[in-house]
Scaffold this motif. Sequence first.
Motif, short mmCIF file in Angstrom:
data_model
loop_
_atom_site.label_atom_id
_atom_site.label_comp_id
_atom_site.label_asym_id
_atom_site.label_seq_id
_atom_site.Cartn_x
_atom_site.Cartn_y
_atom_site.Cartn_z
N VAL A 265 0.86 -1.18 0.00
CA VAL A 265 0.00 0.00 0.00
C VAL A 265 0.90 1.23 0.00
N LEU A 266 0.62 2.19 -0.86
CA LEU A 266 1.48 3.35 -1.04
C LEU A 266 0.68 4.64 -0.87
N THR A 267 1.19 5.57 -0.05
CA THR A 267 0.61 6.91 0.05
C THR A 267 1.74 7.93 -0.08
N PRO A 268 1.50 9.09 -0.71
CA PRO A 268 2.56 10.04 -1.02
C PRO A 268 2.89 11.00 0.13
N HIS A 269 3.46 10.44 1.21
CA HIS A 269 3.90 11.21 2.37
C HIS A 269 2.76 12.08 2.91
N THR A 270 1.64 11.42 3.20
CA THR A 270 0.43 12.13 3.63
C THR A 270 0.10 11.89 5.10
N GLY A 271 1.06 11.42 5.87
CA GLY A 271 0.77 11.07 7.26
C GLY A 271 0.27 12.22 8.10
N THR A 272 0.66 13.46 7.76
CA THR A 272 0.20 14.62 8.52
C THR A 272 -0.76 15.48 7.71
N ASN A 273 -1.25 14.96 6.60
CA ASN A 273 -2.08 15.76 5.71
C ASN A 273 -3.54 15.78 6.15
N THR A 274 -3.80 16.50 7.22
CA THR A 274 -5.17 16.78 7.61
C THR A 274 -5.29 18.29 7.80
N VAL A 275 -6.49 18.79 7.66
CA VAL A 275 -6.73 20.23 7.81
C VAL A 275 -6.27 20.69 9.20
N GLU A 276 -6.65 19.92 10.21
CA GLU A 276 -6.33 20.31 11.58
C GLU A 276 -4.82 20.32 11.82
N THR A 277 -4.13 19.31 11.28
CA THR A 277 -2.69 19.20 11.53
C THR A 277 -1.93 20.33 10.85
N ARG A 278 -2.31 20.68 9.62
CA ARG A 278 -1.62 21.78 8.95
C ARG A 278 -1.76 23.08 9.74
N GLU A 279 -2.93 23.33 10.26
CA GLU A 279 -3.13 24.53 11.09
C GLU A 279 -2.23 24.49 12.32
N GLN A 280 -2.19 23.33 12.97
CA GLN A 280 -1.39 23.21 14.19
C GLN A 280 0.11 23.28 13.89
N MET A 281 0.55 22.68 12.78
CA MET A 281 1.96 22.73 12.42
C MET A 281 2.40 24.16 12.11
N SER A 282 1.55 24.89 11.40
CA SER A 282 1.87 26.29 11.08
C SER A 282 1.99 27.12 12.35
N ALA A 283 1.02 26.95 13.24
CA ALA A 283 1.03 27.71 14.48
C ALA A 283 2.24 27.37 15.34
#
Length: 317
Positions: free
Chosen positions: A279-297
């Motif tokens: 099973v392959l995913t393109p480095h999406t382990g943190t790709n959620t709306v909530e996580t991007r907001e938290q990572m930016s902050a």
Amino acid sequence: MKKTILITHRLPREHFAELEAQFEVLIPCEERFSKEEFQRLLPRIDGMIASTALRVTDEMMALAPRLKIIASYGVGYDNIDLAAAQRRGIVVTNNPTPVLEPTAEHAYALMLAVAHRIPECDRDLRRGEAKWGIMDNLGISLYGKTLGIVGMGRIGKALRRYAAASRMRVLYYNRRPLPAEEERVLEVEYADFDTLLRESDIVSVHTPLTDESRHLFGPEQFRRMKPTALLVNTARGAVVDNAALAEALRSGEIAGAALDVFENEPRVLPELPTLDNIVLTPHTGTNTVETREQMSAHAARNVMRFFAGDPEIDRVV
């Protein structure tokens, strides 16, 4: 005069409202700055929030004489020349807290996906080639299996909670065992690396990429694993020798794998997508709306605290 902070990749500007109240913030209009734009901006920046997709080299730092802090947008920082940063007196921080739950959640989702053959069955059904027999499409259950966690840091500990939902026995391997009381609370058992490989039904990788961990999983390690074992990697691609993994999957040395990270990404070893048991995913382990907001902050907070003289930052060097 406001200090200038450069954000290397396009991210929603509203995530950085607090940062923009204190600094001039440069964000690319496209996915990233062109090489020419980037080189033109480097001499005027005081701080950088760097995606792990960008290699921050000594040569790049030399073009930014005012640069005082590089805040990695992710938890990883192997894309940053730490020795050069230290030599130049540039502080490097990372972003560990926001990625914990989504990465552990993604690792657990990949385990379920490969164990239950979900993507394979989905592909067959869409092509009109699905098998409906009672003994077709057999996967394995996670319930009661042994999970081996390589790297029992914060993400490994978060994954252990998901494993508890499947009543899995959890082995772990670290360079140093956890204190006995913490092992008891977490309900995990320390194992040396060979024992973990030999006894685990699923091995999940959560170790950073270092000179010692590069190709930690190669031909010899796959030979030591059960032929029914599954490998999951959501850490760094080069921890696993991708060519050796492809051969182990093709030969049946191990039963399956799930990868969110790859050597030399975004390029993927051509053999991997041809295999049904991965099973392959393109480095999406943190790709959620909530996580991007938290990572930016969180990354912005490291920058603001650094320039305010607050020692409470996620300092790497």
